[in-house]
Write a protein that holds these residues in place. Structure first.
Motif, PDB file in Angstrom:
ATOM      1  N   PHE A  28       0.798  -1.222   0.000  1.00 25.85           N
ATOM      2  CA  PHE A  28       0.000   0.000   0.000  1.00 25.85           C
ATOM      3  C   PHE A  28       0.835   1.278   0.000  1.00 25.85           C
ATOM      4  CE2 PHE A  28      -3.558  -2.406   2.403  1.00 25.85           C
ATOM      5  CZ  PHE A  28      -3.986  -2.974   1.214  1.00 25.85           C
ATOM      6  N   LEU A  43      -0.701   4.860  -1.214  1.00 26.98           N
ATOM      7  CA  LEU A  43      -1.453   5.471  -0.114  1.00 26.98           C
ATOM      8  C   LEU A  43      -0.604   6.353   0.791  1.00 26.98           C
ATOM      9  CD1 LEU A  43      -3.734   2.466   0.963  1.00 26.98           C
ATOM     10  CD2 LEU A  43      -4.286   4.366  -0.547  1.00 26.98           C
ATOM     11  N   TRP A  45      -1.619   7.205   4.571  1.00 22.15           N
ATOM     12  CA  TRP A  45      -2.896   6.519   4.758  1.00 22.15           C
ATOM     13  C   TRP A  45      -2.706   5.009   4.915  1.00 22.15           C
ATOM     14  CZ3 TRP A  45      -7.449   8.363   6.035  1.00 22.15           C
ATOM     15  CH2 TRP A  45      -7.732   9.716   5.793  1.00 22.15           C
ATOM     16  N   THR A  46      -1.535   4.533   4.575  1.00 24.46           N
ATOM     17  CA  THR A  46      -1.230   3.105   4.752  1.00 24.46           C
ATOM     18  C   THR A  46      -1.412   2.688   6.202  1.00 24.46           C
ATOM     19  OG1 THR A  46       0.337   3.135   2.922  1.00 24.46           O
ATOM     20  CG2 THR A  46       0.571   1.359   4.528  1.00 24.46           C
ATOM     21  N   ILE A  60      -5.187   2.247   6.885  1.00 23.71           N
ATOM     22  CA  ILE A  60      -5.773   1.087   6.208  1.00 23.71           C
ATOM     23  C   ILE A  60      -5.278  -0.217   6.818  1.00 23.71           C
ATOM     24  CG2 ILE A  60      -6.003  -0.095   4.009  1.00 23.71           C
ATOM     25  CD1 ILE A  60      -7.528   2.557   4.246  1.00 23.71           C
TER      26      ILE A  60
END
Length: 342
Positions: free
Chosen positions: A270, A274, A277-278, A281
């Motif tokens: 990711f 991302l 934002w990884t 998530i």
């Protein structure tokens, strides 16, 4: 203005049917009844690892990227493992509840027959000693479910777990169970290797035989009563199997390791698309997967005291109330037992 109906303090299945109004929607509950406390450390560790991967990607010349196809392949394995894990755990929970219900149902049936058929038509009324014998048999039936509960929960008067092996007789029994045992059951043999539920069924079988010899039960009826007693013993044996046969530790280790591996690979898949934002998530995914596994862990041992376990104390208490009412009415000669006054 119409008055509110008066609430009664007693009703059928009062303990099992007791429900408190929910003051908060379940989606907002994070402590009581949830598994969040059991999985929080694992989720935090995965979030920290994901943050470390993002930091390396942003502030170092290294690019820790992996193709998304790797996580797709692993997700199939993780999904299959969790499906099997939850199905096997819930099967244990449901089987425990089903067999406990089987024991209670047979106790109800046997109690009904003992109290209704404890006399013979066109023969003298049972003596006080014979009526006392019937009461003792009914108390022994009720004691069976108490003994099953205590055996499965390792719940004895001295401790929960390994009792004092030097103790013998009924001194190790819980007070509510000891009160149900008659004089002929003053000595029990748990610490010699004989389970109390089995010992109780012996005395009940002996009562069925004596009642048959007196003419209270005809042969097919006595045979059917023995079948119900055998069904109780078989249900107890199944519950013992659940209690004494845990999920293989190799499977539990492998499941946890696969979950950890999958959560560790996610940041690499990711991070390129991302960025920070990884962390979010990965935290959400690991929260979901570890939560499913934690629920399965709770369900696989259904005879404990957790909120997710079978409410054995409530089941036993409801049955005690039912049998107590039947005995009181039987002693008072209630019409429900079909006795005709001569």
């Amino acid at each position: 203005m119409r008055s509110r109906p008066r609430r009664h303090s007693m009703k059928p299945l009062m303990n099992r049917a007791r429900r408190k109004p929910r003051r908060m929607p379940l989606v907002l509950r994070f402590a009581k009844g949830s598994v969040h406390g059991d999985i929080m450390i694992a989720v935090i560790l995965h979030a920290i690892f994901a943050a470390l991967i993002v930091y390396i990607d942003d502030f170092t010349p290294y690019t820790p990227h992996l193709p998304g196809s790797i996580t797709s392949s692993l997700s199939i394995v993780v999904g299959l493992l969790l499906v099997f894990r939850n199905q096997s755990s819930y099967a244990r929970f449901w089987s425990g509840q089903e067999n406990l219900t089987t024991i209670c149902t047979n106790i109800r049936n046997l109690t009904r027959t003992f109290l209704t058929c404890s006399y013979a038509t066109n023969k003298p009324e049972p003596s006080e000693a014979e009526r006392a014998e019937t009461e003792t048999a009914v108390y022994a039936l009720l004691a069976v479910v108490y003994a099953v509960k205590n055996t499965l929960q390792w719940e004895w008067e001295h401790s929960v777990g390994a009792p004092d092996l030097e103790d013998s007789g009924s001194g190790s029994l819980k007070p509510e169970l000891r009160a149900l045992l008659g004089p002929q059951m003053s000595e029990t043999h748990e610490f010699e290797g004989l389970g109390l539920p089995i010992q109780l069924t012996m005395s009940i079988e002996a009562y069925i035989k004596r009642s048959h010899d007196r003419g209270w039960f005809h042969s097919p009826q006595a045979s059917q009563l023995s079948v119900q007693l055998n069904t109780m013993v078989a249900a107890f044996g199944t519950m013992e199997t659940i209690r004494l046969t845990p999920i293989p530790v190799a499977y539990l280790i492998h499941t946890r390791q696969v979950l950890a591996l999958y959560g560790g690979v996610l940041p690499f898949a990711f991070v390129e698309s991302l960025q920070w934002w990884t962390v979010v998530i990965v935290s959400l995914i690991t929260f979901t997967l570890y939560g499913i596994e934690a629920i399965a862990y709770q369900l696989e041992e259904p005879f404990g005291w957790d909120k997710a376990d079978i409410k054995m104390d409530d089941v036993v208490e409801d049955l005690r109330i039912e049998v107590g009412v039947l005995l009181k009415e039987w002693q008072a000669g209630a019409p429900m037992f079909g006795r005709q006054e001569n």
